[in-house]
Enzyme design. Structure first.
Site: not given
Ligand code: UD1
Ligand code: CA
Length: 450
Positions: A13, A20, A71, A327, A374, A399, A417, A434
């Site tokens: 988003r 992000k 991951q 600067r 100036a 100037s 000047a 000049r």
């Molecule tokens: C999660 C929580 C929810 C909570 C909310 C708060 C779970 C299942 N749910 O939901 O209960 O209310 O956060 O904002 O945990 N991330 C990873 N790897 C992944 C998925 C996520 O690193 O595979 C990280 C994201 O980058 C983020 C955080 O985990 O920093 C939360 O992920 P996000 O997808 O925002 O979780 P929500 O579904 O919003």
């Protein structure tokens, strides 16, 4: 303790190519704020789970002692924490933070850790609009489990206590709990939140703590939320400045992207931006619409509106601007005046010297009590190399003068000047280059041919 920062998520988003957690709040990546907070707790290890944006995230946040766990693919928050597990000390608890939740205060986390003891603790909060968050399900007051919005029943969705996602877990138990996670849920993900039910089943106590303020747990999922958190952060900075005695014309119209240190009786008008390390001495005033980056300003100096000051060192009781540009390497002694449309770069200007209008002073040493007219330009660049100009004490420069460097103007000299100075000007004398002025009395303007 161990700290794990989850930062592998995509951030769809944001509609951006930038990962992000690298979007900036107060001039720094979101993730850098979280790392700072983690560091302030003095954990044994800080492990960042990364994925989206991969190497770019690692390169931007490069700090030698951070541990990185990749991951790939991203199968949920439980799966994410599992990637960090091999790096964690099983003898101490693990605090889970999110890389996109930048403003959690260290005190809040310390409280959470204390609540956890040897068990689990969740940072939770009652919200009027809990939509989208996991809900805390309790029975007889005790936490039982967390249910995600998408998996919740209507009754569960009516619960207003939400999971912020920030939690403390007993590390030695995690291996088993994470291994037992299943992805039979609405999102087909391995939810970290399901470890809560596992803990309850294992009779491990699950406690909760609340943050001091709601903005501490807010995450960034969109540019709107990023802007809201930026304002929350800046409100805090403004409040702290005013608490310390700084006069702000409007606390809603200041941006500090770094550290701003102010002496007594400093006044800052609207729409000023401070970046990096800025130090304002006692009695300094900054006019509206100024940008100061890594600048030191000594006591009693007045910065008029619309100045851009970058890596400059400004002495006491100077007057800068309006519309001045300093600067990197501009170093002004006391009572120097730099006026409108004057640019100073890599130059030292001694006490009481003035350049009040339209000038370029680059790679120059200016003595004390010098007046620069100036339109004066130091021609410091020959197209290949930079050269220095030296202007000694008490010089007067008329100037529209060009000083073609390398060149020296001796003490007390005057330049007429319009001079284009290509050779040193001796001290005490008038030097002028000049063309002689002539008048041709019989001259007629040409007339249009018929
Ligand atoms: C999660 C929580 C929810 C909570 C909310 C708060 C779970 C299942 N749910 O939901 O209960 O209310 O956060 O904002 O945990 N991330 C990873 N790897 C992944 C998925 C996520 O690193 O595979 C990280 C994201 O980058 C983020 C955080 O985990 O920093 C939360 O992920 P996000 O997808 O925002 O979780 P929500 O579904 O919003
Ligand atoms: Ca989220």
């Amino acid at each position: 303790m161990n700290v794990v920062i989850l930062a592998a998520g995509l951030g769809k988003r944001m509609h951006s190519d930038l990962p992000k957690v690298l979007h900036r709040l107060a001039g720094r990546p979101l993730l850098a704020h979280v790392v700072d907070t983690a560091r302030s707790l003095k954990p044994g290890v800080i492990c960042i789970v990364y994925g989206h944006g991969g190497e770019r995230v690692r390169e931007t946040i490069a700090q030698p002692d951070l541990v990185w766990a990749r991951q790939e693919p991203q199968l949920g928050t439980g799966h994410a924490l599992a990637q960090a597990l091999p790096h964690l000390d099983p003898k101490v608890p693990t605090l889970v933070l999110y890389g996109d939740v930048p403003l959690t205060r260290a005190e809040t986390l310390t409280t959470l850790c204390r609540a956890a003891g040897k068990g689990v603790a969740l940072l939770t909060l009652e919200l009027d609009d809990p939509y989208g968050y996991g809900r805390i399900v309790r029975s007889r007051g005790a936490v039982r489990r967390i249910v995600e919005e998408k998996d919740a029943t209507k009754a569960e969705r009516a619960l207003r206590e939400i999971n912020t996602g920030i939690m403390v877990l007993p590390t030695a138990r995690l291996k088993q709990w994470l291994a037992s996670l299943q992805n039979k849920n609405a999102q087909k993900e391995y939810y970290l939140t399901d470890v809560v039910a596992a803990a309850v089943a294992d009779r491990v106590p699950v406690k909760s703590a609340a943050p001091g303020a709601a903005w501490e747990i807010l995450g960034v999922n969109s540019k709107t939320q990023l802007a809201e958190l930026e304002r929350a952060f800046q409100r805090g900075v403004a409040a702290a400045l005013m608490h310390g005695g700084v006069t702000l014309a409007d606390p809603a119209r200041i941006d500090v992207r770094g550290r701003l240190v102010c002496g007594r009786d400093v006044a800052i008008d609207v729409n000023c931006v401070f970046e990096g390390e800025v130090v304002l001495g006692a009695g300094v005033s900054v006019g509206a619409n100024c940008v100061l980056r890594n600048v030191k300003v000594a006591a009693g100096t007045r910065i008029e509106p619309f100045c851009h000051l970058d890596e400059a060192d400004i002495g006491a009781r100077c007057r800068i601007g309006p519309y001045a540009r300093l600067r990197p390497g501009a170093k002004l002694a006391e009572e120097v005046h730099i006026g409108n449309f004057v640019e100073v770069k890599a130059s030292q200007i001694a006490a009481r010297s003035k350049a009040n209008h339209l000038a370029y002073i680059g790679d120059t040493t200016v003595g004390r009590d010098v007046n620069i007219g100036a339109g004066t330009i130091t021609c410091n660049y020959d197209g290949a190399n930079k050269h220095r100009t030296i202007i000694e004490d008490e010089v007067f420069i008329g100037s529209d003068t060009q000083l073609v460097a390398p060149v020296r103007v001796g003490k007390g000299a005057t330049l007429g000047a319009g001079t284009t100075l290509t050779k040193d000007a001796p001290e005490g004398a008038l030097t002028i280059s000049r063309a002689k002025q002539v008048t041709i009395p019989a001259w007629k303007r040409p007339v249009k041919e018929k």
